[in-house]
Design an enzyme around this catalytic site. Structure first.
Site, PDB file in Angstrom:
ATOM      1  N   HIS A  22      39.748  39.289  37.512  1.00 37.10           N
ATOM      2  CA  HIS A  22      40.090  37.898  37.237  1.00 37.10           C
ATOM      3  C   HIS A  22      40.021  37.697  35.724  1.00 37.10           C
ATOM      4  O   HIS A  22      39.295  38.410  35.023  1.00 37.10           O
ATOM      5  CB  HIS A  22      39.126  36.948  37.944  1.00 37.10           C
ATOM      6  CG  HIS A  22      39.360  36.834  39.414  1.00 37.10           C
ATOM      7  ND1 HIS A  22      39.398  35.637  40.087  1.00 37.10           N
ATOM      8  CD2 HIS A  22      39.583  37.787  40.361  1.00 37.10           C
ATOM      9  CE1 HIS A  22      39.628  35.843  41.374  1.00 37.10           C
ATOM     10  NE2 HIS A  22      39.735  37.142  41.563  1.00 37.10           N
TER      11      HIS A  22
ATOM     12  N   CYS B 112      38.134  32.345  44.493  1.00 35.72           N
ATOM     13  CA  CYS B 112      37.377  32.476  45.737  1.00 35.72           C
ATOM     14  C   CYS B 112      36.780  31.121  46.115  1.00 35.72           C
ATOM     15  O   CYS B 112      36.104  30.497  45.292  1.00 35.72           O
ATOM     16  CB  CYS B 112      36.264  33.509  45.564  1.00 35.72           C
ATOM     17  SG  CYS B 112      35.193  33.664  47.007  1.00 35.72           S
TER      18      CYS B 112
END
Length: 305
Positions: free
Chosen positions: A207, A238
């Protein structure tokens, strides 16, 4: 560095699972078609999880049923338990990916169970998927840091990898779930994993939350990894990790590799069009750097520099 890098586009699953706008199945199917048209050959199409916990993935079967199957296209389903594996198999997934998180707190928030129980469940899923003729992969989440516990020692991650090896996954992925990792960690974890599993294929999932994602990509490539997760438009996150925003953008990875002379088989212009299309449907712009700045500047633009 290998002359070819495989990009696994995760936009249809990880890219949209945390978005406030719920995409209809038709848009998800169109997204997958566009990624395949751009040259994507492995696509994370859906997750087979509790729809109450992840509403964006509630229509996984409908999405899978609507995808045009093509030679060479492999569709990945995320599964966290054996009922999920049964659903993925019935829906026609080519691959099963399971996730094991490297911290107890995050494991309980993400999967409702401690690490040891998740490892046992993941091992059973991997064995069941392999018996069904599916390709298998395991992703070690929060391998570079946990949003609740902070630093995750490398030895804990490597011990977790070692505990999964008896299930013989075809591929092992190390995931920086919250975008906190740095290149030194990438090199250390990949070297340790390679020593434990010299024959397994390694993959990385980064990420770009803290703008270290592309630096970590380069470190992974220099360490010999030739498979990377990325998300068209840079969307992703998430639901169970605070501030876990921004997968590395497919367009940014392809741009860098293309300029470095490394092939991906991905059409950058097609990805950029899809990133814009997806951003319109999610009601926010794509966050990938190349989506925002455009391709390499024209000669006229360079003259102004």
């Amino acid at each position: 560095m290998d002359g070819h890098v495989e990009i696994i586009d995760v936009a249809p699953r990880d890219g949209i699972q945390n978005e406030r706008v719920l995409l209809p199945a038709a848009d998800k199917i169109e997204l997958i078609r566009r990624i395949a048209d751009a040259g994507g050959r492995r696509i994370e199409a859906a997750s087979f999880v509790n729809p109450k916990r992840v509403p964006q993935m509630a229509d996984a079967e409908a999405v899978m049923a609507g995808i045009e199957r093509r030679p060479g296209l492999s569709l990945i389903g995320l599964v966290l338990n054996e009922p999920g594996l049964a659903r993925a198999r019935a829906a026609g997934c080519d691959e099963a990916n399971v996730v094991v998180v490297a911290s107890e707190t995050f494991s309980r928030k993400n999967q409702g169970a401690g690490v040891a129980d998740v490892v046992a469940a993941a091992s059973a899923i991997l064995e069941g998927a392999r018996a069904a003729g599916m390709r298998t992969s395991v992703t070690v989440g929060a391998a570079f840091g946990c949003p609740f516990e902070g630093e995750v020692p490398a030895q804990r991650v490597l011990a977790l990898v070692e505990s999964l090896l008896p299930a013989r996954p075809d591929e092992i992925a190390l995931a920086d779930t919250i975008g906190c990792g740095v290149p030194t960690q990438v090199r250390e974890l990949l070297a340790g994993t390679r020593a434990l599993a010299p024959r397994a294929r390694l993959r990385c999932h980064f990420h770009n939350t803290r703008n270290t994602g592309i630096a970590n990509v380069l470190a992974a490539l220099e360490a010999g990894v030739d498979a990377l997760d990325a998300s068209t438009g840079g969307f992703g996150g998430c639901p169970f990790a605070p501030a876990a925003t921004g997968n590395i953008a497919t367009e940014d990875v392809v741009y860098m590799l293309e300029r470095m002379g490394v092939a991906t088989g991905i059409d950058l212009d097609a990805v950029l069009r899809t990133a814009q299309w997806l951003g319109e449907r999610l009601q926010r712009p794509a966050i990938g750097g190349v989506s925002r700045a455009g391709r390499f500047p024209s000669a006229a633009a360079q003259a102004c520099a």
